[in-house]
Design an enzyme around this catalytic site. Structure first.
Site, PDB file in Angstrom:
ATOM      1  N   LYS A 173       0.794  -1.229   0.000  1.00 55.90           N
ATOM      2  CA  LYS A 173       0.000   0.000   0.000  1.00 55.90           C
ATOM      3  C   LYS A 173       0.831   1.286   0.000  1.00 55.90           C
ATOM      4  CE  LYS A 173      -2.046  -1.562   3.667  1.00 55.90           C
ATOM      5  NZ  LYS A 173      -2.898  -1.886   4.816  1.00 55.90           N
ATOM      6  N   ASP A 208      -5.125  -5.820  10.766  1.00 57.37           N
ATOM      7  CA  ASP A 208      -6.445  -5.160  10.852  1.00 57.37           C
ATOM      8  C   ASP A 208      -7.602  -6.135  10.608  1.00 57.37           C
ATOM      9  OD1 ASP A 208      -5.672  -5.359   8.209  1.00 57.37           O
ATOM     10  OD2 ASP A 208      -6.232  -3.320   7.636  1.00 57.37           O
TER      11      ASP A 208
HETATM   12  C1  BGC Z   1      -1.871  -5.884   3.814  1.00 55.56           C
HETATM   13  C2  BGC Z   1      -2.707  -6.619   4.844  1.00 55.56           C
HETATM   14  C3  BGC Z   1      -3.856  -5.748   5.311  1.00 55.56           C
HETATM   15  C4  BGC Z   1      -4.645  -5.226   4.124  1.00 55.56           C
HETATM   16  C5  BGC Z   1      -5.799  -4.330   4.531  1.00 55.56           C
HETATM   17  C6  BGC Z   1      -2.750  -5.312   2.722  1.00 55.56           C
HETATM   18  O1  BGC Z   1      -1.991  -4.512   1.863  1.00 55.56           O
HETATM   19  O2  BGC Z   1      -0.926  -6.759   3.238  1.00 55.56           O
HETATM   20  O3  BGC Z   1      -1.901  -7.004   5.941  1.00 55.56           O
HETATM   21  O4  BGC Z   1      -4.687  -6.510   6.133  1.00 55.56           O
HETATM   22  O5  BGC Z   1      -3.783  -4.490   3.276  1.00 55.56           O
HETATM   23  O6  BGC Z   1      -5.372  -3.209   5.223  1.00 55.56           O
END
Ligand code: BGC
Length: 472
Positions: A173, A208
């Site tokens: 992200k 999360d």
């Molecule tokens: C992450 C996860 C997370 C999800 C939602 C993903 O990019 O790898 O760990 O739960 O985003 O936030």
């Protein structure tokens, strides 16, 4: 796809399209279409990958044991700190759990500046610690009141070895902070807290999705099965029988179940089952994490706008879109920029029911400086948004259906706690999930209960801290 009046999959009709526009759009639509047959195959493949991930580490679907033992009963009491890092904002909360599921919450949000997302990790965690310090001062918490137990929601793939230990596998992200991958996140965080002499001890590190499931179970503790995030990123966690998590070896617990964080964003990195278009490949190649998080890049809010932008650029380059727009050196300057098309606009355009597509017009004029678009242009763009949005929801549903099948929960029924902007705000997202469940499970799909579970990462982290201390 069927096209009845109430059908959440109904695509807009394009008036006055040229033959070439119609043909090219039909071709693109086909690339994004997922038949019932294809969805069923994806569900089956998903279940197979779950099994592999439960057997051993380093599999594409990481299936990470969370070490969260026991389910919340709704009777938890106590005061704990919760922190949440995983997107645009960092949040800290002080939560006081009273009997009868009453919670007193004091909280504050802080924006995470981009330079901390991509700088050194110590800078990021020191910044977080500063925010906690500021927050505790603001609410008048005094050190003499004792050290607070802290649940930390860290929404990235972390390989956990205990409830309070876990190394970062990789960032997602748009985060890239240096010096974190392979390191114990709890140690790093506690180090920063200690340097600021903050009276807090990280007792639980959770994802999360795990937090969302805990918060959901807290309210409906009997049939809560899955916690899922459909927002900037996407992922799911679910209750698994400890005896099924083969890679835990001889791990002993009084509890029969443990939450598993699937890290489904990485599903099918081998590209065996997901139909990937050239527009996805372009997005992936240009992203900070090429060849990673494939499933996430097809589903989550961070990426939908960029996929739409890639299709729009392709149509412009084929001279099939914005032909009447007065074209000078600055016309396409904005839309040429990576990430220039916000997913919020995809949502706005999908929601635009006006016959002239006025809101769509505003998006192009106000944010992208593209004037005098024709109605046909706007209808084409709306169709593009629809096919990208529909694919996202159908794939999300496929992942969830995989978990429900694996846990054999369709007949008994189950409940899914969902957080994230796509689920909460994107038009038709929930209906599209439900319709897809119907295709997979027939009328048994009625046994699946979906519920918006806001703030899983706050309440969930606090519950994880309480459970961790209880089961220590
Ligand atoms: C992450 C996860 C997370 C999800 C939602 C993903 O990019 O790898 O760990 O739960 O985003 O936030």
């Amino acid at each position: 796809m069927a096209t009845t009046a109430l059908d959440p999959f109904k695509l807009i009709d394009i008036e006055n399209a040229t033959e070439e526009q119609a043909l090219v759009l039909e071709d693109i639509t086909k690339q994004f279409e997922l038949s019932t047959q294809k969805i069923t195959e994806i569900v089956q493949h998903y279940v197979g990958e779950m099994h592999k991930g439960l057997e051993k580490n380093n599999h594409t679907l990481a299936m990470i044991p969370s070490f969260v033992i026991g389910k919340p009963t709704g009777k938890e009491v106590g005061t704990v700190l919760a922190m949440d890092l995983g997107g645009t904002n960092f949040r800290v909360c002080l939560m006081e759990f009273k009997e009868n599921t009453e919670i007193n919450i004091k909280q504050q949000k802080y924006r995470v500046p981009d330079e901390f997302k991509t700088g050194k990790v110590n800078m990021l965690f020191d910044y977080i610690a500063d925010c906690v310090d500021k927050f505790l001062q603001e609410i008048g918490y005094e050190k003499k009141n004792g050290i607070l137990d802290l649940g930390f929601t860290f929404s990235f793939p972390v390989q956990q070895t205990a409830i309070d230990k876990g190394t970062l596998l990789h960032w997602t992200k748009g985060f890239e902070a240096e010096g974190a991958v392979g390191e114990d996140i709890v140690k790093l965080m506690q180090g920063s807290l200690n340097r600021r002499q903050i009276p807090a001890r990280v007792v639980a590190l959770i994802n999360d999705t795990v937090g969302t499931l805990l918060a959901h179970a807290y309210k409906r503790h009997t049939d809560a099965l899955i916690g899922v995030i459909l927002g900037t990123g996407t992922n799911g966690a679910y209750f698994e029988k400890i005896s099924h998590i083969k890679k835990l070896g001889t791990f002993q617990s009084k509890s029969e179940e443990m939450i598993v964080n699937m890290e489904w964003g990485a599903f099918d990195l081998e590209r065996k089952i997901l139909p990937i278009t050239m527009f996805d490949n372009k997005l992936d190649r240009e992203s900070l994490n090429p060849r990673a998080q494939l499933f996430e890049k097809l589903i989550s809010g961070m990426y939908l706008g960029e996929i739409v932008r890639n299709i729009i650029l392709y149509l412009i380059d084929r001279d099939l879109l914005f032909k009447c727009v007065h074209f000078d050196y600055s016309t396409f300057k904005e839309i040429n920029k990576q990430w220039a098309f916000d997913t919020v606009w995809v949502s706005t355009i999908e929601a635009d029911q006006s016959s002239n597509l006025d809101d769509t017009k505003i998006v192009f004029e106000k944010y992208l400086n593209i004037y005098s678009t024709s109605l046909t242009d706007r209808q084409i763009v709306k169709k593009v948004c629809q096919i990208v949005g529909i694919r996202s929801a159908r794939l999300g549903a496929a992942g969830l259906a995989g978990v429900i099948s694996h846990r054999g929960a369709i007949k008994t029924g189950c409940s899914i706690g969902i957080d994230g902007s796509l689920f909460e705000f994107y038009p038709n997202f929930e209906q599209r999930l439900k319709s897809t469940f119907h295709e997979v499970f027939g009328s048994d799909a009625e046994n699946i209960h979906l519920e918006l579970t806001r703030d899983g990462s706050g309440v969930g982290a606090a519950l994880a801290a309480i459970l961790a201390v209880k089961h220590a």
